[in-house]
Write an enzyme that holds these catalytic residues in place. Structure first.
Site, PDB file in Angstrom:
ATOM      1  N   ARG A 136       0.187 -10.045  34.220  1.00 34.99           N
ATOM      2  CA  ARG A 136      -0.340  -9.345  32.897  1.00 34.99           C
ATOM      3  C   ARG A 136       0.262  -9.543  31.842  1.00 34.99           C
ATOM      4  NH1 ARG A 136      -4.252  -9.322  30.836  1.00 34.99           N
ATOM      5  NH2 ARG A 136      -4.934  -9.358  32.953  1.00 34.99           N
TER       6      ARG A 136
ATOM      7  N   LYS B  37       1.756  -7.493   7.965  1.00 39.94           N
ATOM      8  CA  LYS B  37       1.191  -6.575   8.597  1.00 39.94           C
ATOM      9  C   LYS B  37       1.172  -7.089  10.039  1.00 39.94           C
ATOM     10  CE  LYS B  37      -1.340  -5.021   4.662  1.00 39.94           C
ATOM     11  NZ  LYS B  37      -2.987  -5.207   3.998  1.00 39.94           N
TER      12      LYS B  37
ATOM     13  N   LYS C  56       5.388  -4.988  -6.275  1.00 42.57           N
ATOM     14  CA  LYS C  56       3.939  -4.618  -6.350  1.00 42.57           C
ATOM     15  C   LYS C  56       3.800  -3.462  -7.109  1.00 42.57           C
ATOM     16  CE  LYS C  56       2.449  -4.389  -1.868  1.00 42.57           C
ATOM     17  NZ  LYS C  56       1.681  -5.234  -1.735  1.00 42.57           N
TER      18      LYS C  56
ATOM     19  N   GLU D 125       2.733  -8.950  -7.913  1.00 43.04           N
ATOM     20  CA  GLU D 125       1.550  -8.623  -7.829  1.00 43.04           C
ATOM     21  C   GLU D 125       0.777  -8.195  -8.875  1.00 43.04           C
ATOM     22  OE1 GLU D 125       0.312  -5.970  -4.299  1.00 43.04           O
ATOM     23  OE2 GLU D 125      -0.102  -4.679  -5.863  1.00 43.04           O
TER      24      GLU D 125
ATOM     25  N   ASP E   7      -4.391  -9.398  -7.064  1.00 44.62           N
ATOM     26  CA  ASP E   7      -4.854  -8.308  -6.097  1.00 44.62           C
ATOM     27  C   ASP E   7      -6.277  -7.914  -6.421  1.00 44.62           C
ATOM     28  OD1 ASP E   7      -4.322  -6.645  -3.945  1.00 44.62           O
ATOM     29  OD2 ASP E   7      -4.046  -5.011  -5.227  1.00 44.62           O
TER      30      ASP E   7
END
Length: 295
Positions: A107, A142, A174, A201, A222
C-alpha cells in the site's frame, strides 16, 4: 540493490536520504505489526509480484516505490522508466522476496507511485495541450506538505517545469506585498538583490507598465482574460518573461499559450490530481499451502 536505487534517485534529481525519510514515515503509519497477514503466513514464505497499470498514463515515482519494497527486504526489477507513457496492463516493476514484507510494502509503494504518476499524467496532458507554442507548463508551491520535491519531480516527468522550490529560491511579489509596500515599485526596490530572481504579480496593464519601469524581468499575469494577456505580451515586447496564472483550464490552455506568454502556472498539477490506477498482482493465484503458517 539499495545502492543502485539511491543512484537512480540521485540521477532523477532527488535526495536519496530525503526520500528514505518519506518512506520511513509512510511505512510507520501502518504500525509495527500486520495482524491480518502474520497469523496466516509463515515468516519464511516468499513470493513474487508485478506492479501493473490499470489505466493508461505517464508513470513517475518508480525509484521511490522500489525503495519502499527494498526497505522491507525485497528485490526489485524495473521494467519501465519514469516519464514513460504506459498502457493499461503494462508491468512497471517486478518484485520478489518475503511475502510478509511484500504485503506490508504494497500500500505504501502504491500510494506514492499512483499519486506521483497522477501528477505526471495530468502534467503531460497540459504539456501536450500547449505543444507547438512557446509556452511551457509550470507548477506552484501548492504541494502536499513533505512531498514537494517528489511532486515537483513528477511534474518534470510529465513534461512540465518547476517554479521555485521554496521561499528562499526566488522572490515572488504578490498583491499583499504590494499593498504593504505601497506600490509595485516600492516592493520591487525593497526585494531586489544581486543574483536574486524576482517575479512580480500584476493584475492590470498599469501594474505591468510599472513593473517594467522598475526593472522587472519576470512578470506574473494574474487572472487576466485572453485579450488583456495578448495586450500585455505586446506591451512587454520581450523585455520580461511572462507567466499566466489564475483560473486556467486544460480546455483553454492552448488559447492562453497562443497569446505568447512563456509559462502557464498550474497549481492543479499538484494540489488536486487524481491518482493513476496502478495495482500489485502476485505472480500466482495466491500463496500455496506451504506459505500458510502451520498450526
Amino acid at each position: 540493490m539499495r545502492a543502485a536505487t539511491h543512484a537512480w534517485l540521485t540521477e532523477a534529481g532527488l535526495d536519496p536520504q530525503a526520500v528514505e525519510s518519506v518512506v520511513r514515515v509512510a511505512l510507520a503509519e501502518d504500525g509495527e505489526r500486520d495482524v491480518t497477514s502474520e497469523p496466516i503466513f509463515d515468516a519464511g514464505a516468499t513470493a513474487g509480484a508485478d506492479v501493473v497499470t490499470r489505466r493508461p498514463g505517464v508513470v513517475a515515482g518508480l525509484p521511490v516505490a522500489a525503495l519502499v519494497f527494498e526497505t522491507l527486504g525485497l528485490t526489485v526489477k524495473a521494467l519501465a522508466g519514469d516519464g514513460d507513457r504506459v498502457a493499461a496492463g503494462d508491468v512497471l516493476l517486478s518484485v520478489e522476496g518475503p511475502l510478509l514484507g511484500l504485503l506490508r510494502a504494497e500500500r505504501t509503494a502504491l500510494n506514492l507511485l499512483t499519486h506521483l504518476s497522477g501528477v505526471a499524467t495530468v502534467t503531460r496532458q497540459w504539456a501536450d495541450a500547449v505543444e507547438g507554442t512557446r509556452a511551457r507548463v509550470r507548477d506552484t508551491r501548492k504541494t502536499l506538505p513533505g512531498l514537494r520535491a517528489l511532486q515537483k519531480y513528477a511534474v518534470r516527468c510529465g513534461g512540465g517545469v518547476n517554479h521555485r522550490m521554496s521561499l528562499a529560491d526566488a522572490a515572488l511579489i504578490k498583491d499583499n506585498h504590494v499593498a504593504a509596500a505601497g506600490s509595485v515599485t516600492a516592493a520591487f526596490e525593497a526585494v531586489r538583490a544581486p543574483g536574486l530572481h524576482v517575479q512580480v504579480e500584476c493584475d492590470t496593464l498599469d501594474q505591468v507598465r510599472e513593473a517594467l519601469a522598475a526593472g522587472a524581468t519576470s512578470i506574473l499575469l494574474d487572472n487576466m482574460d485572453i485579450p488583456t494577456m495578448t495586450e500585455a505580451v505586446t506591451l512587454v515586447g520581450g523585455r520580461a518573461e511572462l507567466e499566466a496564472s489564475g483560473g486556467l483550464s486544460l480546455d483553454g490552455a492552448r488559447d492562453v499559450a497562443a497569446t505568447g506568454v512563456d509559462y502557464l502556472a498550474v497549481g492543479a498539477l499538484t494540489h488536486s490530481v487524481p491518482a493513476l490506477d496502478i495495482g500489485l498482482d502476485l505472480n500466482q493465484r495466491g500463496p500455496d499451502a506451504a506459505h500458510h503458517r502451520r498450526r
